[in-house]
Design a protein around this motif. Structure first.
Motif, PDB file in Angstrom:
ATOM      1  N   ALA A 132      10.821  -0.054  -2.703  1.00  0.00           N
ATOM      2  CA  ALA A 132      11.010  -1.292  -3.470  1.00  0.00           C
ATOM      3  C   ALA A 132       9.830  -2.207  -3.198  1.00  0.00           C
ATOM      4  O   ALA A 132       9.135  -2.071  -2.186  1.00  0.00           O
ATOM      5  CB  ALA A 132      12.317  -1.966  -3.077  1.00  0.00           C
ATOM      6  N   LEU A 133       9.603  -3.140  -4.114  1.00  0.00           N
ATOM      7  CA  LEU A 133       8.539  -4.130  -3.950  1.00  0.00           C
ATOM      8  C   LEU A 133       9.189  -5.478  -3.676  1.00  0.00           C
ATOM      9  O   LEU A 133      10.047  -5.921  -4.448  1.00  0.00           O
ATOM     10  CB  LEU A 133       7.668  -4.192  -5.209  1.00  0.00           C
TER      11      LEU A 133
ATOM     12  N   LEU B 134       9.308  -0.724   1.970  1.00  0.00           N
ATOM     13  CA  LEU B 134       9.104  -1.957   1.209  1.00  0.00           C
ATOM     14  C   LEU B 134       7.606  -2.169   1.015  1.00  0.00           C
ATOM     15  O   LEU B 134       6.849  -2.231   1.987  1.00  0.00           O
ATOM     16  CB  LEU B 134       9.685  -3.168   1.944  1.00  0.00           C
ATOM     17  N   TYR B 135       7.188  -2.228  -0.267  1.00  0.00           N
ATOM     18  CA  TYR B 135       5.812  -2.618  -0.592  1.00  0.00           C
ATOM     19  C   TYR B 135       5.774  -4.128  -0.482  1.00  0.00           C
ATOM     20  O   TYR B 135       6.295  -4.843  -1.322  1.00  0.00           O
ATOM     21  CB  TYR B 135       5.461  -2.127  -1.993  1.00  0.00           C
TER      22      TYR B 135
ATOM     23  N   LEU C 125       4.683  -6.331 -12.825  1.00  0.00           N
ATOM     24  CA  LEU C 125       4.037  -5.230 -13.538  1.00  0.00           C
ATOM     25  C   LEU C 125       4.040  -3.958 -12.697  1.00  0.00           C
ATOM     26  O   LEU C 125       4.390  -2.871 -13.198  1.00  0.00           O
ATOM     27  CB  LEU C 125       2.618  -5.644 -13.902  1.00  0.00           C
ATOM     28  N   LEU C 126       3.647  -4.053 -11.429  1.00  0.00           N
ATOM     29  CA  LEU C 126       3.568  -2.865 -10.585  1.00  0.00           C
ATOM     30  C   LEU C 126       4.944  -2.253 -10.361  1.00  0.00           C
ATOM     31  O   LEU C 126       5.097  -1.019 -10.369  1.00  0.00           O
ATOM     32  CB  LEU C 126       2.910  -3.212  -9.250  1.00  0.00           C
ATOM     33  N   ALA C 127       5.952  -3.091 -10.152  1.00  0.00           N
ATOM     34  CA  ALA C 127       7.302  -2.570  -9.968  1.00  0.00           C
ATOM     35  C   ALA C 127       7.769  -1.828 -11.217  1.00  0.00           C
ATOM     36  O   ALA C 127       8.351  -0.731 -11.142  1.00  0.00           O
ATOM     37  CB  ALA C 127       8.257  -3.713  -9.624  1.00  0.00           C
TER      38      ALA C 127
ATOM     39  N   GLY D 181       8.398   2.149 -11.495  1.00  0.00           N
ATOM     40  CA  GLY D 181       9.826   2.421 -11.621  1.00  0.00           C
ATOM     41  C   GLY D 181      10.603   2.148 -10.360  1.00  0.00           C
ATOM     42  O   GLY D 181      11.498   2.911  -9.980  1.00  0.00           O
ATOM     43  N   ILE D 182      10.255   1.060  -9.672  1.00  0.00           N
ATOM     44  CA  ILE D 182      10.926   0.722  -8.415  1.00  0.00           C
ATOM     45  C   ILE D 182      11.527  -0.678  -8.519  1.00  0.00           C
ATOM     46  O   ILE D 182      11.098  -1.485  -9.350  1.00  0.00           O
ATOM     47  CB  ILE D 182       9.955   0.796  -7.224  1.00  0.00           C
ATOM     48  N   PRO D 183      12.517  -0.989  -7.694  1.00  0.00           N
ATOM     49  CA  PRO D 183      13.133  -2.322  -7.744  1.00  0.00           C
ATOM     50  C   PRO D 183      12.153  -3.408  -7.317  1.00  0.00           C
ATOM     51  O   PRO D 183      11.319  -3.197  -6.434  1.00  0.00           O
ATOM     52  CB  PRO D 183      14.292  -2.223  -6.749  1.00  0.00           C
TER      53      PRO D 183
END
Length: 828
Positions: A593-594, A641-642, A609-611, A615-617
């Motif tokens: 997730a981000l 976690l990003y 945009l990156l999330a 395709g991540i929360p």
């Protein structure tokens, strides 16, 4: 870059005769010609029939070629409406010595009075090559050592067989005329630049020469710069021969420099033999024999030149010059040299045919320099008054540099009105995408400024940058582990303990990270390029570097606004960049997730945009729950976690989860110890220490203000330097000395003295510029480049990069300071 050979820029001064297009006689009209040309690139010489051009210094020979070609086009275009022709050769066959005048300048008039016939007969032109060696003592040593190698260059350049209508029998009669001055010939051996300077002072004091500018040795160290200047060569009709001379001379300088540094003796050739070798080169050119300086015997000139070029191959290959130089050497040998071509023309039609040949060859350079050519019709008015002095895309006469020819064609097809319409479409698409950022203290978000003229990073540059970026980030990763581990670099004296202990980025939370974890999954490295094409790292960003999302958005924006321009590129697809990022953040099986602080974050657009694209929360800290079973974000299990929030915003329970091994943070907390401005000064040492390699990317020269000696240098030179807070980011607190007012400098001095350890200073880099659209015009703006390195199983450079653009009159590119960006094409 990190290799000393790769940072040696080369420049050229070319002298040209002005002749009457009808009679072919020399005309003293240079002064009227120079009135139409910019003084910083064109200047007068002793004789009023000579114009001198000054190229920019460049690392790459092809860039030098384009600049030389543009300067020739400029002087020819200014001369022809005046009935003048421009000739690049050592001499012109048709001249009336009594009818010609020296330039009306006190210095030149004094030279005429003092040297009489010698000055009157200086109807000659040369091509002078300058190489930056970085040290004047070294320049003086090289000037002596290199002398026996120069006759080969003289032979290649020889273009003056005719003098006052007659064949002299020499390939370079200019050499004989030139050698009559009292300060010509090979330079003797000196122990230092100081000793050399004393000799020059003695010559001036003797009255034999009037000033230091009259030092005309075959190779001359600059009087005030760490450069060395080749002066033996005739002016060359063909610009490609000048490029060949520049490439060979620089390679010779590199070899002699390395030999001098290593303590190897010079070739044991007496000065008398060196003079004789030069005479032989002037007599024979490429048509007969030259003297081999090693064994002192005559060798056919073509064979000797081929041996010389082959012997320089290692240095030429390191510079990336081998293919071009060997091709140019083959071409000049196949043609037999300018003197031979002139004699063939004389046999066809006398001296008039010779001058026709020289005029044509001097003029015929447009097609040879790739990408060069006059600015197209509708682009030309947009470039009026454009400053090309450090530009990457535009050369002196408004021509497109290298790969920018296709872009200029596209701009020409659109014209100012068409581009204005595309700018309106750009703003519309940005609003649709939500491509904005927030500036603290402002109520409304700003559209992220995106210029529609893409920047092109040449394949040869990008290939070298990628290797250097990976090297740098690997070393910084090793340092981060060491800083929160055994601190072996401190123990071994590679860097002082304060570089770790006093770092504002050192955090206790950094010790929570498992030793085998990747601490820096995503690094953002800021690079700058100067006008010569020299790249250097300006800053390392290892905490929460932004920019990948904006680089991707810029590409998608261009695809919707200027698809016809994008189709002309061969830059990698953005999809590849997302794969590299995703792979570095977690394995495919890991739940990712981000985490963002939300819409108030200035980079929230990028987070979202990156999330979406991965395709991540996308979650905020208050949406994260931690219990004995692990970490859940917005109800979903998370293993990685990003992190796109400051570490101070991380909840304590998240850090506890990191300590227990339930969660991995990318990037890890505490990475700031590796990217503060003070540590930056030690990164080259860290590369050598941890990797056992020489740095491939240069640092900007940096001074640590906590050190008393370095602080005194900074205080003395504050108006020349850039002052930065050690823990600063986003351009905040930066003072650029050359652009600062007295009040700003005084305030900065006080801040520095109050807390010396909180500041570093750097040499001011003359940033390269790039054209931006501004009110229907193309204007140069300073740019930098943020490149990204991702580390998972291995380190890899993300195949997108963000070019950031400074506002008008500024060198600070950060968006928070009014900067913008460009789509960046990374050529393969």
């Amino acid at each position: 870059m990190g290799d000393r050979a790769e940072v040696m820029a080369v420049g050229v001064e070319e002298e040209f005769h002005t002749v009457d297009l009808e009679t072919h006689r020399l005309l003293p009209r240079a002064d009227s010609l120079l009135q139409q040309l910019p003084a910083e690139r064109f200047s007068a010489e002793l004789q009023r029939s000579v114009v001198e051009t000054n190229s920019r210094p460049f690392l790459r020979l092809i860039d030098l070629a384009e600049d030389l070609a543009a300067l020739r086009r400029g002087v020819v275009a200014a001369a022809e409406p005046l009935g003048l022709g421009i000739v690049a050769s050592g001499t012109v066959p048709v001249a009336d010595v009594d009818a010609l005048k020296v330039t009306p300048d006190p210095r030149y008039e004094n030279m005429l009075e003092e040297y009489q016939a010698l000055a009157r007969e200086q109807l000659i032109c040369g091509a002078q090559v300058h190489v930056d060696v970085g040290d004047r003592d070294l320049a003086v040593a090289i000037a002596h050592r290199i002398a026996p190698r120069l006759p080969a260059l003289l032979a290649i350049s020889a273009s003056s067989p005719y003098w006052l209508g007659s064949d002299t029998g020499y390939a370079s009669y200019r050499t004989l005329l030139w050698s009559r001055w009292p300060t010509t010939g090979p330079l003797g051996e000196f122990g230092s630049a100081e000793e050399y300077d004393r000799m020059v002072d003695d010559l001036v004091r003797s009255g034999v020469i009037s000033d230091r500018g009259m030092i005309y040795f075959d190779v001359r160290p600059s009087a005030h710069l760490p450069t060395i200047e080749l002066r033996v060569c005739d002016a060359c009709p063909r610009v490609e021969d000048v490029v060949l001379l520049a490439g060979l001379f620089r390679a010779m300088v590199i070899e002699e420099m390395e030999a001098a540094v290593a303590g190897r003796p010079p070739l044991p050739v007496r000065t008398e033999l060196t003079r004789a070798m030069s005479w032989r080169a002037a007599r024979a050119g490429l048509e007969s024999e030259l003297v081999d300086p090693v064994d002192g015997v005559p060798v056919p000139a073509p064979l000797f030149i081929r041996r010389t070029v082959a012997g320089l191959r290692p240095a030429l290959e390191r510079l990336g010059d081998w293919e071009l130089v060997s091709e140019l050497a083959d071409a000049v040998l196949a043609g037999g040299g300018s003197a031979a071509r002139q004699r063939a023309a004389f046999a066809e039609g006398g001296v008039g045919r010779v001058v026709d040949l020289l005029l044509a060859e001097t003029r015929a350079n447009t097609e040879w320099a790739p990408g060069a050519g006059p600015a197209r019709t509708r682009v030309a008015p947009m470039l009026a008054g454009y400053d090309t002095s450090a530009d990457e895309a535009v050369v002196f006469d408004g021509s497109a540099r290298g790969p920018y020819g296709l872009l200029m064609n596209a701009l020409d097809r659109l014209g100012a009105d068409g581009l204005a319409e595309r700018e309106r479409k750009r703003d519309e698409v940005q609003r649709q995408l939500g491509m904005t950022f927030h500036v603290e203290g402002e109520e409304e978000d700003r559209l992220f400024p995106v210029d529609l003229v893409p920047r092109i990073i040449a394949a040869e540059d990008w290939t070298l940058l990628q290797v250097g970026l990976v090297q740098r980030v690997r070393a910084l990763e090793a340092f981060l582990r060491d800083a929160y581990g055994d601190r072996e670099a401190v123990r071994d004296g590679v860097l002082p303990a304060w570089a770790v202990d006093d770092s504002p980025g050192l955090r206790d939370d950094g010790r929570l990270v498992p030793k085998d974890s990747v601490r820096c999954a995503v690094a953002g490295i800021d690079l700058v390029r100067d006008g010569a094409g020299r790249w250097a790292v300006l800053e390392d960003n290892l905490r929460v570097p932004s920019g990948i999302g904006y680089a991707l958005a810029n590409r998608w924006l261009m695809a919707r606004v200027l698809p016809e321009m994008l189709r002309a590129s061969s830059t990698p697809s953005p999809a590849r960049a997302l794969k590299v990022l995703r792979a570095a953040l977690s394995n495919e099986s890991d739940a990712l997730a981000l985490v963002t602080s939300g819409e108030s974050d200035s980079a929230f657009f990028e987070h979202r945009l990156l999330a979406q694209e991965m395709g991540i929360p996308l979650v905020t800290p208050d949406q994260i729950e931690v219990d004995e079973h692990g970490v859940r974000a917005d109800g979903q299990h998370v293993e990685v976690l990003y992190r796109r929030i400051d570490e101070d915003e991380l909840p304590r329970e998240l850090l506890d989860a990191v300590r227990r091994g339930q969660l991995r943070l990318a990037n890890a907390p505490g990475n700031g110890v590796g990217d503060d401005k003070a540590l930056y000064a030690f990164v080259p040492r860290l590369i050598e220490y941890y990797l056992g390699e020489q740095p491939l990317l240069d640092n900007v020269a940096t001074y640590l203000c906590r050190d008393e000696e370095q602080r005194e240098q900074v205080l003395d030179r504050l108006p020349e330097l850039v002052l930065k807070p050690v823990d600063g980011y986003g351009g905040a607190g930066v003072l650029i000395g050359p652009d600062a007012s007295r009040a700003e400098l005084a305030e900065a001095r006080d801040r520095l003295l109050e807390n010396p350890a909180g500041w570093i200073a750097q040499e001011t880099v003359g940033l390269s510029t790039h054209p931006v659209l501004d009110g229907g015009r193309l204007r140069p703006r300073a740019v930098d480049l943020r490149a990204f390195v991702c580390q998972g199983d291995r380190a890899e450079v993300v195949p997108v990069a963000l070019t950031r653009v400074a506002p008008e009159g500024s060198r600070i590119v950060n968006s928070s300071q009014g900067g913008g960006s460009k789509d960046t094409w990374l050529m393969q």
